[in-house]
Design a protein around this motif. Structure first.
Motif, short mmCIF file in Angstrom:
data_model
loop_
_atom_site.label_atom_id
_atom_site.label_comp_id
_atom_site.label_asym_id
_atom_site.label_seq_id
_atom_site.Cartn_x
_atom_site.Cartn_y
_atom_site.Cartn_z
N ARG A 1 2.60 1.76 -3.35
CA ARG A 1 1.68 2.25 -4.38
C ARG A 1 1.40 3.72 -4.17
NH1 ARG A 1 -2.84 -0.99 -3.68
NH2 ARG A 1 -1.90 -2.58 -4.99
N ASP B 1 6.36 -5.42 -2.69
CA ASP B 1 5.12 -4.67 -2.89
C ASP B 1 4.41 -5.04 -4.18
OD1 ASP B 1 6.44 -1.75 -4.45
OD2 ASP B 1 7.28 -3.72 -4.26
N GLN B 2 4.91 -6.02 -4.86
CA GLN B 2 4.27 -6.39 -6.12
C GLN B 2 3.40 -7.62 -5.89
OE1 GLN B 2 4.67 -4.24 -8.49
NE2 GLN B 2 6.09 -3.20 -7.14
N ARG C 1 4.27 5.75 -5.42
CA ARG C 1 4.30 5.79 -6.89
C ARG C 1 3.25 6.75 -7.44
NH1 ARG C 1 5.32 0.15 -6.40
NH2 ARG C 1 3.13 -0.36 -6.70
N GLU C 2 2.07 6.73 -6.83
CA GLU C 2 1.02 7.65 -7.29
C GLU C 2 1.42 9.10 -7.05
OE1 GLU C 2 -2.69 4.55 -6.51
OE2 GLU C 2 -2.40 6.27 -5.17
N GLU D 1 7.97 -1.91 -10.69
CA GLU D 1 7.88 -0.49 -10.38
C GLU D 1 8.42 0.36 -11.53
OE1 GLU D 1 8.68 1.17 -6.39
OE2 GLU D 1 10.56 1.80 -7.31
N SER E 1 0.82 -1.21 0.00
CA SER E 1 0.00 0.00 0.00
C SER E 1 0.86 1.27 0.00
CB SER E 1 -0.90 -0.04 1.23
OG SER E 1 -1.48 1.20 1.44
N GLU F 1 6.11 0.15 -14.48
CA GLU F 1 4.87 0.90 -14.32
C GLU F 1 5.08 2.39 -14.45
OE1 GLU F 1 2.89 0.20 -10.55
OE2 GLU F 1 1.94 2.17 -10.68
#
Lengths: 383, 292
Positions: free
Chosen positions: A182, A364-365, A185-186, A209, A179, A212
């Motif tokens: 993510r 985290d993937q 990254r956002e 990562e 979480s 993406e």
């Protein structure tokens, strides 16, 4: 009206960096040539000791190249450090900067002063960023009591305080849970898209990562760039054939029926476990290797003619890990003692445990990619 | 407007184009920024009241009782209180200023300071001012409480010169702290041990609890090299002007000049050292990086 030529966000030419060490000098970067355009989110992908952090240190004026030149938005990293430091910022994974007794807001405000924000302006900016990174509830909390994820959000907020034109992110999601990673990254994407021309150089050894986030990627190993391109371009370099996984309700004559079709290189049924199907229906799974995608039409037509219905069809793509393996001849986690560069700042990560080489996943993937390509025979690529 | 847009600048070149005024403002704000955690810390961690005030005050009191037991002139009690107050600054310089860059490197702050558009001298000034804030509180408490409790009577005739000497002493002391900070960074724990080794001898030759003139040649040598010694010698003469026991090595005015020289020298050397450290850090990749 005269058009001004915008310099490259990053322009590195023949950058070499050596560290004096016993018993011999270690070459951390061995002639890096790199050009990143303004507005790009560019990724450096490589294992620990590949030279990623050394390159970032050079580009952020903390290290001098032993040879070669580098500039950021036209500012020479060796000679124009003052100008460059006004337009950049850096955030590292696992960073523990600042002072634990300060509260979140206070810590950010302190750093805002190093970039010359006024007192009130600084507090206003801090509050905006605290909201933006989702640390509203922690704003009065001492930095020392933050979780790893919260800490990294704080670091990211620090990196955005001065509205940099270029942001260097060195393993920004290191050690974060799904979480938090993510969320980071956002934030990174949101920040970059807010203003045209904002540039990010991201280093990571997390394949998904990089894939993406990044517009383009350089695969780095042992101080050298092995390949540069978009994720799709890089994958294409190792994919000479088209791979599909086909699931049909029945297949009279077995996969061999398909092997005879034009453009079909091979068709085999994997074991149920390898196929990874969770269907409770009685179906047949076939791994298809085609000379090119167009051959699929013939396969579909042939299936129709023999009365087979397609239940599922999935195209298998090589992962960036596969690209790396093809380029380097070993997986990410297969670090070779002789060649690995002991970068003083690659203070990072324990290797992923319990995963076979070439299939390592960041913590985290959650959604692993299709691994079917990993078991495919190696494909020669042109370098 | 997005939360992610703070200041809009036309281009990176425009954003990097600062005039001298802006450079000055950024550096002044950098000083404030670096002083801030020390000031906040003093407020947030009240335990320092015990360690920074109460315990040192006990040490000062011990010397007071020794002098009283020996029936020493009352001025000697004043010397001890004054020395106890100034000890706060010396300890702060040695343990907070000198060691700070070393700690900052281990925390990962040093890289951020170097990569920010603020001079490292501003960062060091910020550290000094933050440290001064804490030490001034301690010094004031020791001075006021000690004077009241032990009946110290000051006879000041030249207030201006006394204040000037006090501030010059601080400037020279913290300038020395800036120099030491660079040495700590260069030599790591070796410098730390050196400071430990020097702590008590410096106390001794600085004459924190007695007039340094009693040390003769050694005292003169201390005055020539240690800001605390020369500053205290001058302040003692100025704060107890009517006492025969305060005879100093040199006149207060001369010692003030020595302090000016020391302040300029130390701050100048600190600036050179920081430049040297940054160059070396960029060449060798060691100094600013954690764990090296």
């Amino acid at each position: 009206m005269s058009a001004t030529v915008q310099p490259a966000a990053i322009d590195a030419r023949g950058v070499r960096r050596e560290y004096k060490a016993k018993p011999k000098t270690v070459v951390a970067l061995d002639g890096i040539d790199l050009r990143v355009e303004p507005g790009e989110l560019f990724g450096l992908l490589g294992p620990n000791g590949a030279g990623k952090t050394t390159l970032i240190k050079i580009l952020t004026t903390l290290l001098l190249p032993s040879a070669g030149t580098a500039s950021v938005f036209g500012f020479d990293v060796a000679r124009q450090t003052r100008q460059l430091r006004r337009i950049m910022n850096i955030v590292s994974g696992g960073e523990q900067s600042g002072y634990g007794l300060l509260q979140v807001r206070e810590q950010l405000w302190m750093f805002s002063q190093f970039y010359g924000l006024g007192v009130r302006e600084g507090w206003r900016r801090v509050d905006e960023l605290v909201d933006a990174v989702g640390l509203q509830e922690q704003r009065q909390q001492k930095v020392s009591s933050l979780s790893t994820g919260q800490r990294q959000k704080l670091n990211l907020a620090r990196g955005l305080l001065n509205d940099p034109w270029i942001l260097f992110l060195d393993e920004p999601t290191l050690g974060l849970d799904v979480s938090a990673a993510r969320s980071v990254r956002e934030l990174v994407q949101g920040w970059q898209h807010a203003v045209t021309g904002r540039t990010i150089l991201l280093t990571s050894h997390y394949m998904a990562e990089v894939e993406e986030l990044c517009d383009r990627i350089a695969i780095v190993d042992r101080g050298r760039i092995l390949a540069i391109g978009t994720p799709a371009e890089l994958k294409r370099r190792v994919q000479r054939e088209s791979l599909f996984q086909l699931e049909v309700d029945r297949l009279d004559g077995g996969p061999a029926t398909l092997t005879r079709l034009p453009g079909v290189v091979s068709a085999v049924s994997p074991s149920a476990a390898d196929a990874g199907t969770t269907s409770t229906r009685q179906t047949v799974v076939v791994n298809l290797v085609l000379e090119q995608d167009a051959a699929l039409a013939g396969v579909v037509a042939a299936l129709g003619s023999i009365g087979s219905s397609i239940v599922a069809l999935r195209k298998s793509e090589p992962s960036l890990e596969d690209v790396f393996v093809e380029l380097v001849g070993r997986g990410f986690e297969e670090r070779e003692g002789e060649g690995a560069t002991p970068e003083p700042t690659d203070r990072l990560e324990p290797p992923d445990k319990g995963q076979p080489p070439g299939q390592a996943r960041p913590p985290d993937q959650g959604q692993p990619q299709d691994d079917s390509y990993v078991s495919s025979p190696p494909v020669e690529i042109a370098r | 407007m997005s939360l992610f847009v703070h200041r809009s600048t036309e281009s990176p070149q425009h954003a990097a184009d600062w005039d001298a005024r802006r450079v000055l403002i950024v550096n002044l704000r950098g000083i404030v920024g670096r002083a801030y955690p020390r000031i906040i810390g003093a407020k947030r961690e009240p335990s320092w009241l015990l360690f920074e005030i109460l315990l040192p005050f006990l040490t000062t009191s011990a010397f007071v009782f020794v002098y009283r037991a020996l029936n020493a002139p009352q001025e000697f009690v004043g010397f001890v209180v004054l020395g106890g107050a100034m000890t706060a600054f010396w300890l702060n310089v040695m343990w907070m200023m000198a060691a700070q860059l070393y700690w900052e490197r281990d925390q990962g702050n040093l890289e951020l300071y170097f990569s920010a558009p603020v001079s490292m001298m501003s960062v060091l000034f910020g550290m000094a001012i933050g440290g001064l804030f804490m030490s001034c509180t301690r010094a004031a408490v020791v001075l006021i409480v000690g004077s009241v409790l032990y009946g110290v009577v000051f006879t000041v005739e030249q207030w201006g010169l006394l204040l000037a000497v006090f501030f010059l002493t601080l400037a020279a002391l913290y300038g020395l702290g800036m120099v030491l900070a660079s040495f700590f960074l260069l030599w790591g724990r070796e410098a730390w041990h050196l400071t430990q080794l020097l702590q008590e001898p410096v106390y001794f030759v600085s004459g924190l609890n007695f007039p340094v003139a009693r040390l003769g040649f050694v005292g003169a040598l201390a005055v020539a090299t240690i800001p605390l010694a020369v500053g205290l010698d001058a302040m003692r003469q100025l704060a107890f002007a009517s006492s025969a026991a305060t005879a100093g090595l040199l006149s207060p005015a001369a010692e003030a000049l020595i302090l000016v020289g020391m302040a300029v020298l130390f701050i100048g050397v600190a600036r050179l050292m920081l430049g040297f450290i940054e160059r070396r850090a960029r060449h060798e990749g060691k100094l600013t990086m954690k764990g090296t």
